[in-house]
Design a protein around this motif. Structure first.
Motif, mmCIF file in Angstrom:
data_model
loop_
_atom_site.group_PDB
_atom_site.id
_atom_site.type_symbol
_atom_site.label_atom_id
_atom_site.label_comp_id
_atom_site.label_asym_id
_atom_site.label_seq_id
_atom_site.Cartn_x
_atom_site.Cartn_y
_atom_site.Cartn_z
ATOM 1 N N GLY A 1 0.770 -1.244 0.000
ATOM 2 C CA GLY A 1 0.000 0.000 0.000
ATOM 3 C C GLY A 1 0.797 1.287 0.000
ATOM 4 O O GLY A 1 0.240 2.347 -0.284
ATOM 5 N N MET A 2 2.105 1.254 0.315
ATOM 6 C CA MET A 2 2.851 2.510 0.410
ATOM 7 C C MET A 2 3.543 2.890 -0.902
ATOM 8 O O MET A 2 3.773 4.066 -1.167
ATOM 9 N N THR A 3 3.905 1.930 -1.729
ATOM 10 C CA THR A 3 4.491 2.153 -3.061
ATOM 11 C C THR A 3 5.566 3.252 -3.084
ATOM 12 O O THR A 3 5.575 4.115 -3.953
ATOM 13 N N GLY A 4 6.463 3.204 -2.096
ATOM 14 C CA GLY A 4 7.622 4.088 -2.119
ATOM 15 C C GLY A 4 7.538 5.300 -1.237
ATOM 16 O O GLY A 4 8.548 5.974 -1.005
ATOM 17 N N ARG A 5 6.348 5.623 -0.741
ATOM 18 C CA ARG A 5 6.212 6.751 0.187
ATOM 19 C C ARG A 5 6.311 6.247 1.625
ATOM 20 O O ARG A 5 6.110 5.065 1.902
ATOM 21 N N TYR A 6 6.583 7.180 2.543
ATOM 22 C CA TYR A 6 6.550 6.871 3.970
ATOM 23 C C TYR A 6 5.238 7.392 4.560
ATOM 24 O O TYR A 6 4.733 8.435 4.138
ATOM 25 N N ALA A 7 4.712 6.684 5.535
ATOM 26 C CA ALA A 7 3.598 7.207 6.325
ATOM 27 C C ALA A 7 4.226 7.973 7.492
ATOM 28 O O ALA A 7 4.497 9.157 7.378
ATOM 29 N N PHE A 8 4.495 7.294 8.593
ATOM 30 C CA PHE A 8 5.244 7.908 9.696
ATOM 31 C C PHE A 8 6.706 7.528 9.535
ATOM 32 O O PHE A 8 7.029 6.358 9.335
ATOM 33 N N VAL A 9 7.584 8.513 9.593
ATOM 34 C CA VAL A 9 9.008 8.223 9.488
ATOM 35 C C VAL A 9 9.763 8.955 10.591
ATOM 36 O O VAL A 9 9.511 10.124 10.873
ATOM 37 N N GLN A 10 10.632 8.235 11.243
ATOM 38 C CA GLN A 10 11.548 8.831 12.213
ATOM 39 C C GLN A 10 12.860 9.036 11.467
ATOM 40 O O GLN A 10 13.642 8.099 11.297
ATOM 41 N N ASP A 11 13.059 10.244 10.992
ATOM 42 C CA ASP A 11 14.217 10.525 10.159
ATOM 43 C C ASP A 11 15.497 10.326 10.962
ATOM 44 O O ASP A 11 15.506 10.416 12.188
ATOM 45 N N SER A 12 16.578 10.066 10.242
ATOM 46 C CA SER A 12 17.835 9.722 10.913
ATOM 47 C C SER A 12 19.009 10.316 10.162
ATOM 48 O O SER A 12 18.894 10.752 9.009
ATOM 49 N N HIS B 1 15.231 17.933 1.569
ATOM 50 C CA HIS B 1 15.443 16.548 1.985
ATOM 51 C C HIS B 1 14.115 15.810 2.095
ATOM 52 O O HIS B 1 13.954 14.690 1.598
ATOM 53 N N LEU B 2 13.128 16.420 2.726
ATOM 54 C CA LEU B 2 11.811 15.814 2.900
ATOM 55 C C LEU B 2 10.767 16.580 2.104
ATOM 56 O O LEU B 2 10.879 17.794 1.923
ATOM 57 N N THR B 3 9.741 15.869 1.666
ATOM 58 C CA THR B 3 8.556 16.482 1.079
ATOM 59 C C THR B 3 7.330 15.797 1.648
ATOM 60 O O THR B 3 7.205 14.570 1.567
ATOM 61 N N ARG B 4 6.434 16.590 2.215
ATOM 62 C CA ARG B 4 5.204 16.036 2.779
ATOM 63 C C ARG B 4 4.189 15.834 1.654
ATOM 64 O O ARG B 4 3.655 16.790 1.109
ATOM 65 N N TRP B 5 3.921 14.582 1.321
ATOM 66 C CA TRP B 5 3.116 14.299 0.141
ATOM 67 C C TRP B 5 1.624 14.446 0.375
ATOM 68 O O TRP B 5 0.841 14.541 -0.590
ATOM 69 N N THR B 6 1.176 14.500 1.616
ATOM 70 C CA THR B 6 -0.256 14.606 1.904
ATOM 71 C C THR B 6 -0.723 16.044 2.035
ATOM 72 O O THR B 6 -1.887 16.284 2.326
ATOM 73 N N GLN B 7 0.154 16.991 1.832
ATOM 74 C CA GLN B 7 -0.209 18.401 1.977
ATOM 75 C C GLN B 7 0.310 19.186 0.780
ATOM 76 O O GLN B 7 1.510 19.272 0.552
ATOM 77 N N GLU B 8 -0.615 19.751 0.007
ATOM 78 C CA GLU B 8 -0.199 20.520 -1.161
ATOM 79 C C GLU B 8 0.519 21.789 -0.711
ATOM 80 O O GLU B 8 0.080 22.487 0.192
ATOM 81 N N SER B 9 1.652 22.057 -1.326
ATOM 82 C CA SER B 9 2.415 23.249 -0.983
ATOM 83 C C SER B 9 2.522 24.143 -2.208
ATOM 84 O O SER B 9 2.134 23.779 -3.318
ATOM 85 N N ALA B 10 3.057 25.335 -1.992
ATOM 86 C CA ALA B 10 3.101 26.335 -3.056
ATOM 87 C C ALA B 10 3.946 25.876 -4.236
ATOM 88 O O ALA B 10 3.642 26.191 -5.385
ATOM 89 N N PHE B 11 5.005 25.136 -3.962
ATOM 90 C CA PHE B 11 5.876 24.692 -5.049
ATOM 91 C C PHE B 11 6.696 23.487 -4.604
ATOM 92 O O PHE B 11 6.795 23.178 -3.417
ATOM 93 N N ALA B 12 7.287 22.834 -5.609
ATOM 94 C CA ALA B 12 8.081 21.634 -5.367
ATOM 95 C C ALA B 12 9.561 21.947 -5.509
ATOM 96 O O ALA B 12 9.960 22.818 -6.291
ATOM 97 N N ALA B 13 10.387 21.230 -4.766
ATOM 98 C CA ALA B 13 11.837 21.376 -4.877
ATOM 99 C C ALA B 13 12.327 20.719 -6.161
ATOM 100 O O ALA B 13 11.641 19.902 -6.775
ATOM 101 N N TYR C 1 6.879 11.833 2.639
ATOM 102 C CA TYR C 1 6.394 11.338 3.931
ATOM 103 C C TYR C 1 5.038 11.947 4.252
ATOM 104 O O TYR C 1 4.620 12.945 3.662
ATOM 105 N N GLN C 2 4.357 11.358 5.229
ATOM 106 C CA GLN C 2 3.106 11.926 5.737
ATOM 107 C C GLN C 2 3.320 12.579 7.098
ATOM 108 O O GLN C 2 2.863 13.673 7.343
ATOM 109 N N SER C 3 4.038 11.897 7.985
ATOM 110 C CA SER C 3 4.300 12.434 9.321
ATOM 111 C C SER C 3 5.737 12.097 9.687
ATOM 112 O O SER C 3 6.227 11.013 9.358
#
Length: 418
Positions: free
Chosen positions: A205-216, A306-318, A325-327
């Motif tokens: 179900g994730m197909t390459g995205r993260y839901a909750f991620v504890q970045d490191s 480094h991160l992009t929140r995929w569940t929230q539309e933002s003004a522009f993409a890097a 990630y989601q959270s």
């Protein structure tokens, strides 16, 4: 929603929501909710409520009531467009296509319906339908009765479709562009090169995205190494690393500058015209004038988030991003850590040491042996998209114009968690 198909269940659910709406949005919205709780046979109250729910960002609820409106008035253009807007926001592009094709002749005689069909078809992975629709859109824009009352932005819509299709034509030379090709579709829809695919739950179900991620530090270093590899591969030499005035970004930026052996320069207020690599930890953490200063492409400037929140539309993409990630929790912020003695998860306080110290600790981190295993595939994509020019080009190759929007969806679907 099938569970609301009976009058009893429908009324029970919306009467409960009316009480909630009165608290968070006031009596006006609560009254609109109450109006549809009785399951009226008139489409208008459903449409009015659906419109308000979209305004409040409650697109899933809006889609539910607008479906009722559509069932009662399936030939109403206004209702069709509002229903489709709600469906787009919840990623139900296939249902949006079916909805648009419902009213006889609508998608063949109205510019907006034709465009929405092309866009939503593309977002299901269908590239043939939007290609066919472009020719019809060219004709419809010259037919006054086919145009919306506010007919501004027609060029923008058509340019957007052409941009998607041009990128797709190039990307599919080296990648599948199927419903699991997250990296390929990320570039097609935003122009961003996605550096890392999450291996966790890829086929569940994730197909390459993260839901909750504890970045490191490991993920940060992997992102850094991938940025370095891509820029070197495409022949982009940056003379400096810009350090943003945001703590997480500054830590990462200083580490990048040290790794690349480049001067680290503060990002000036209002931005800079000078070439260089702009390092953001997460664009979602930036706001106001700082965020706005990154919106414009400038010659020789590359923006890596480094991160992009995929569940929230933002003004522009890097131009480049490590992963979606989601959270999240950050490597240096408050986070959870497993205590081997108590065998329990414990909350760890933020690391408040100087950014220079934390940046220095990133570089000695060791990556797993196969961490960069898909680098050849990534570099093949980077090589191929260099053929693109103008506003369809990869971000690192653009010298003017604004960065394109970061969408919350693509033909590749992933599970979301609330």
């Amino acid at each position: 929603m099938t569970e609301l198909r009976t009058k009893e269940r429908w009324s029970e659910a919306w009467e409960a929501f009316a009480r909630v709406a009165a608290v968070f949005a006031g009596d006006a919205l609560a009254e609109q909710v109450a109006d549809i709780a009785a399951l009226p046979d008139d489409a208008e109250p459903y449409f009015a409520l659906g419109y308000e729910l979209i305004e409040h960002g409650l697109h899933d609820l809006a889609a539910t009531v607008l479906q009722r409106a559509y069932e009662l008035a399936p030939t109403s253009e206004q209702i069709v467009y509002e229903f489709v807007a709600a469906l787009e926001h919840v990623g139900a592009h296939g249902q949006a296509v079916l909805t648009l094709c419902g009213p006889p002749g609508l998608v063949d005689t109205r510019f907006m319906a034709c465009y929405l069909l092309a866009y939503n078809a593309l977002m299901t992975g269908d590239l043939d339908e939007p290609r066919r629709r472009l020719a019809l859109l060219e004709r419809l824009r010259n037919v006054p009765e086919a145009l919306p009352e506010e007919s501004t932005g027609l060029d923008v819509m058509m340019t957007r479709l052409r941009r998607f299709l041009r990128r797709a034509d190039v990307v599919r030379r080296v990648t599948s562009l199927d419903l699991k090709d997250l990296r390929g579709w990320q570039f097609v829809t935003t122009g961003t090169v996605l550096l890392h695919l999450s291996p966790h739950g890829f086929d569940e179900g994730m197909t390459g995205r993260y839901a909750f991620v504890q970045d490191s530090g490991v993920l940060c270093l992997e992102g850094l190494r991938r940025v370095e590899a891509v820029l070197k591969h495409v022949g982009v030499e940056v003379p400096r690393v810009f350090i943003l005035p945001e703590r997480q970004s500054a830590i990462l930026g200083l580490a990048v500058a040290k790794r690349l052996g480049l001067p680290a320069e503060p990002w000036p207020e209002g931005g800079s015209e000078a070439p260089g690599l702009v390092v953001a930890y997460d664009l979602a953490d930036l706001e106001g004038p700082l965020l706005e200063s990154l919106h414009q492409h400038r010659p020789g400037q590359v923006l890596w988030s480094h991160l992009t929140r995929w569940t929230q539309e933002s003004a522009f993409a890097a131009d480049l991003t490590t992963y979606l990630y989601q959270s999240k929790t950050t490597p240096w912020g408050e986070r959870l850590k497993f205590n081997s003695e108590t065998r329990k998860m414990e909350r760890v306080r933020p690391d408040e040491r100087p950014v220079e110290v934390l940046a220095g600790e990133l570089l000695p981190v060791e990556l797993e042996e196969d961490a960069l295993g898909d680098l050849p595939t990534l570099l093949a994509l980077a090589t191929t998209v260099q053929d693109l020019t103008g506003d369809v080009a990869p971000g690192w190759a653009r010298s003017e114009g604004v960065r394109h929007r970061q969408l919350t969806d693509s033909p590749v679907k992933s599970s979301q968690f609330t």
